[in-house]
Design a protein around this motif. Structure first.
Motif, PDB file in Angstrom:
ATOM      1  N   PHE A  49       0.742  -1.385  -0.059  1.00 39.13           N
ATOM      2  CA  PHE A  49      -0.050   0.033  -0.132  1.00 39.13           C
ATOM      3  C   PHE A  49       0.818   1.230   0.023  1.00 39.13           C
ATOM      4  N   PRO A  50       0.301   2.189  -0.772  1.00 40.93           N
ATOM      5  CA  PRO A  50      -0.443   2.088  -1.627  1.00 40.93           C
ATOM      6  C   PRO A  50      -0.116   1.843  -3.043  1.00 40.93           C
ATOM      7  N   PRO A  51      -1.115   1.019  -3.875  1.00 41.86           N
ATOM      8  CA  PRO A  51      -1.049   0.304  -4.763  1.00 41.86           C
ATOM      9  C   PRO A  51      -0.008   0.814  -5.968  1.00 41.86           C
ATOM     10  N   PHE A  74      -9.887   8.442   6.209  1.00 38.44           N
ATOM     11  CA  PHE A  74     -10.602   7.933   7.737  1.00 38.44           C
ATOM     12  C   PHE A  74      -9.409   7.348   8.348  1.00 38.44           C
ATOM     13  N   VAL A  75      -9.953   6.758   9.712  1.00 34.30           N
ATOM     14  CA  VAL A  75      -8.863   6.160  10.642  1.00 34.30           C
ATOM     15  C   VAL A  75      -8.033   5.270   9.761  1.00 34.30           C
ATOM     16  N   PRO A  76      -8.425   4.380   8.999  1.00 37.37           N
ATOM     17  CA  PRO A  76      -7.477   3.374   8.527  1.00 37.37           C
ATOM     18  C   PRO A  76      -6.196   4.090   7.762  1.00 37.37           C
ATOM     19  N   GLN A  77      -6.529   4.887   7.135  1.00 38.15           N
ATOM     20  CA  GLN A  77      -5.522   5.550   6.251  1.00 38.15           C
ATOM     21  C   GLN A  77      -4.645   6.474   7.250  1.00 38.15           C
ATOM     22  N   LEU A 132      -3.984   5.446  10.408  1.00 40.60           N
ATOM     23  CA  LEU A 132      -3.096   4.430  10.988  1.00 40.60           C
ATOM     24  C   LEU A 132      -2.072   4.057   9.968  1.00 40.60           C
ATOM     25  N   MET A 133      -2.310   3.866   8.723  1.00 42.79           N
ATOM     26  CA  MET A 133      -1.168   3.571   7.746  1.00 42.79           C
ATOM     27  C   MET A 133      -0.149   4.781   7.870  1.00 42.79           C
ATOM     28  N   LYS A 140       1.902   4.216  10.869  1.00 42.53           N
ATOM     29  CA  LYS A 140       2.777   3.173  10.506  1.00 42.53           C
ATOM     30  C   LYS A 140       4.181   3.257   9.852  1.00 42.53           C
ATOM     31  N   HIS A 149     -11.630   4.239  26.894  1.00 50.81           N
ATOM     32  CA  HIS A 149     -11.585   4.400  25.483  1.00 50.81           C
ATOM     33  C   HIS A 149     -10.181   5.063  25.193  1.00 50.81           C
ATOM     34  N   ILE A 165      -9.013   4.903  21.445  1.00 53.50           N
ATOM     35  CA  ILE A 165      -8.788   5.078  19.924  1.00 53.50           C
ATOM     36  C   ILE A 165      -8.625   6.581  19.631  1.00 53.50           C
ATOM     37  N   MET A 212      -0.498   9.774  18.047  1.00 57.69           N
ATOM     38  CA  MET A 212       0.409   9.388  16.650  1.00 57.69           C
ATOM     39  C   MET A 212       0.662  10.664  15.889  1.00 57.69           C
TER      40      MET A 212
END
Lengths: 244, 222
Positions: free
Chosen positions: B23-25, B72-75, B77-78, B81, B115, B117, B124
């Motif tokens: 990722f990203p492709p 959104f959150v997943p991006q 988090l990427m 990382k 909580h 998240i 981060m």
């Protein structure tokens, strides 16, 4: 309106496999976005192996109730939930006070993954936990509705403290109506349930109780992962709205 | 801007962790934040320059996109990382004092609340914007915030809460912090709180998103 003598307390246990969890739906709820790697294989493994023995359980206790304007009285406890929610219970003479949990395993797993640096995996398991508990509660509610129908009764949607104007602190009153550690769920002084992936609330019961297919307009929660899905896709309400 | 720093910024913004990361492709097979940071250090670019000219620029762009609901959150988090992979190479320079961060941010979810998240996202984002972050975790009492802040003069404290029941603990914690040191800056965040609540309890800043916290910290650091 005379109350029907229903079996007072019910307790259910579920196996994760019987909840028909849609992995695609979890990725959608997580808003994975275009081009993100697929986590289908990971989630399949979590559901079919790592979390296979998750302690998913839930249940309810049926009690007589009296509703007035913005409040409901049950067994000496007065829930001040605001008119937006209380109006749904005006035709009800009984309540099913429920609790349901995905078990402690899901939260532990989510935390373990995040602490190991697997941030997205941890986030997805957290969402999986939310989906598990709502799916299990859907099953419990369906069973309750079927039982009620046999007795000529109907059920409302389910609502929980924290929704709309109903203060989350009223969860203390709700738990006081349940047996101690009912379904292995406990409540902290600050009204946090343990295990964390748990839900609690009430379902109204009555001959003229009404079930609404969409209630998101009543709620101001901007963080609900299910929000507004019902508007776009009314046929899939059961899969999308936590207020079912 | 130096080309390699520009590439590091792009890797952080797009969540390209390392060469093996798919990722990203469109960046498949290319070096990621991990390799590029090492290359930058080997070529003589300082850790401070990499932090300021690469990581911070990338994370700021992610923060703005998140605020604008473009990612959104997943991006995020990427991106976090990718930033972590780069930071692993820079940490020894910060530890030795050869490179400096912009300041210290102490963050925790308040007493009674578990909580994390939202808190983790803020931590981060703040770290990626050049601050040392001390994450006290969840269910943190006032005493713990104060104890940690006393070890780090000039540090800023961030309080997080998700419930209307636990947001009230913020008031108690802010009061204890200010009683201990009236000049200590405290910012708050979380679903149930707002600017009005922030002012009422005597906190210094309310931010509805992680980038807002970064902007508040930058305003204090400058």
């Amino acid at each position: 309106m005379g109350n029907v003598n229903l079996s007072n307390t019910r307790h259910f246990k579920f196996h994760i496999e019987e909840l028909n969890i849609s992995i695609e739906n979890i990725e959608k709820l997580a808003r994975m976005g275009e081009g993100m790697p697929s986590y289908i294989e990971f989630l399949n493994k979590e559901i079919n192996s790592t979390l296979l023995d998750a302690s998913i359980e839930g249940g309810y206790i049926i009690l007589d109730s009296d509703s007035k304007n913005d409040r409901i009285e049950v067994e000496g406890q007065v829930f001040q939930m605001g008119e937006a929610i209380a109006k749904h219970y005006t035709n009800c003479s009984q309540l099913a006070v429920f609790v349901c949990t995905a078990g402690p395993e899901v939260s532990k797993r989510s935390m373990e993954l995040s602490q190991n640096g697997d941030l997205i995996e941890g986030f997805l398991v957290d969402i999986l936990g939310s989906v598990i508990v709502e799916k299990a509660m859907d099953r419990i509610q369906k069973t309750l509705q079927e039982e009620l129908l046999k007795n000529g009764l109907k059920a409302t949607n389910r609502y929980s403290p924290g929704y709309v104007d109903w203060n989350v602190g009223e969860q203390q009153k709700l738990f006081s109506l349940l047996p101690n550690q009912f379904c292995n769920v406990s409540l902290s002084e600050s009204s946090l349930m343990s295990p964390s992936k748990s839900v609690s609330g009430i379902i109204g019961i009555g001959k003229n109780a009404k079930y609404k297919h969409h209630v998101c307009n009543d709620c101001s929660s901007a963080n609900c992962i299910y929000r507004n899905k019902r508007i776009k896709d009314p046929k899939n309400a059961e899969n999308n709205c936590s207020f079912q | 801007m130096n080309e390699i720093l520009e590439q590091i910024a792009i890797c952080v913004e797009s969540g390209k962790i390392n060469n093996a990361s798919p990722f990203p492709p469109q960046m498949k097979g290319q070096d990621g934040a991990d390799e590029l940071t090492k290359q930058a250090l080997d070529s003589g670019i300082t850790a401070g320059e990499i932090l300021q000219g690469g990581l911070m620029i990338g994370m700021e762009k992610v923060g703005v996109k998140f605020r604008e609901n473009k990612v959104f959150v997943p991006q995020v988090l990427m991106s976090a990382k990718a930033m972590s992979a780069a930071m692993e190479h820079l940490k020894p320079f910060f530890a030795s004092g050869e490179a400096e961060r912009k300041g210290i941010f102490i963050i925790g979810t308040v007493e009674g609340d578990l909580h994390d998240i939202g808190k983790n996202l803020v931590a981060m984002m703040v770290e990626g914007n050049g601050y040392e972050v001390i994450d006290l975790g969840t269910d943190v009492k006032a005493e713990k915030f104060i104890e940690e802040a006393e070890k780090h003069p000039g540090s800023v404290i961030g309080l997080s809460a998700l419930l209307t029941t636990t947001m009230n603990n913020m008031e108690k914690i802010v009061k204890a912090i200010k009683d201990n040191d009236a000049s200590r800056k405290v910012c708050i965040g979380g679903a149930p709180v707002n600017d009005e609540f922030c002012q009422r309890i005597g906190a210094d800043s309310y931010n509805p998103d992680p980038q807002g916290v970064v902007e508040f910290l930058n305003s204090q650091a400058s």
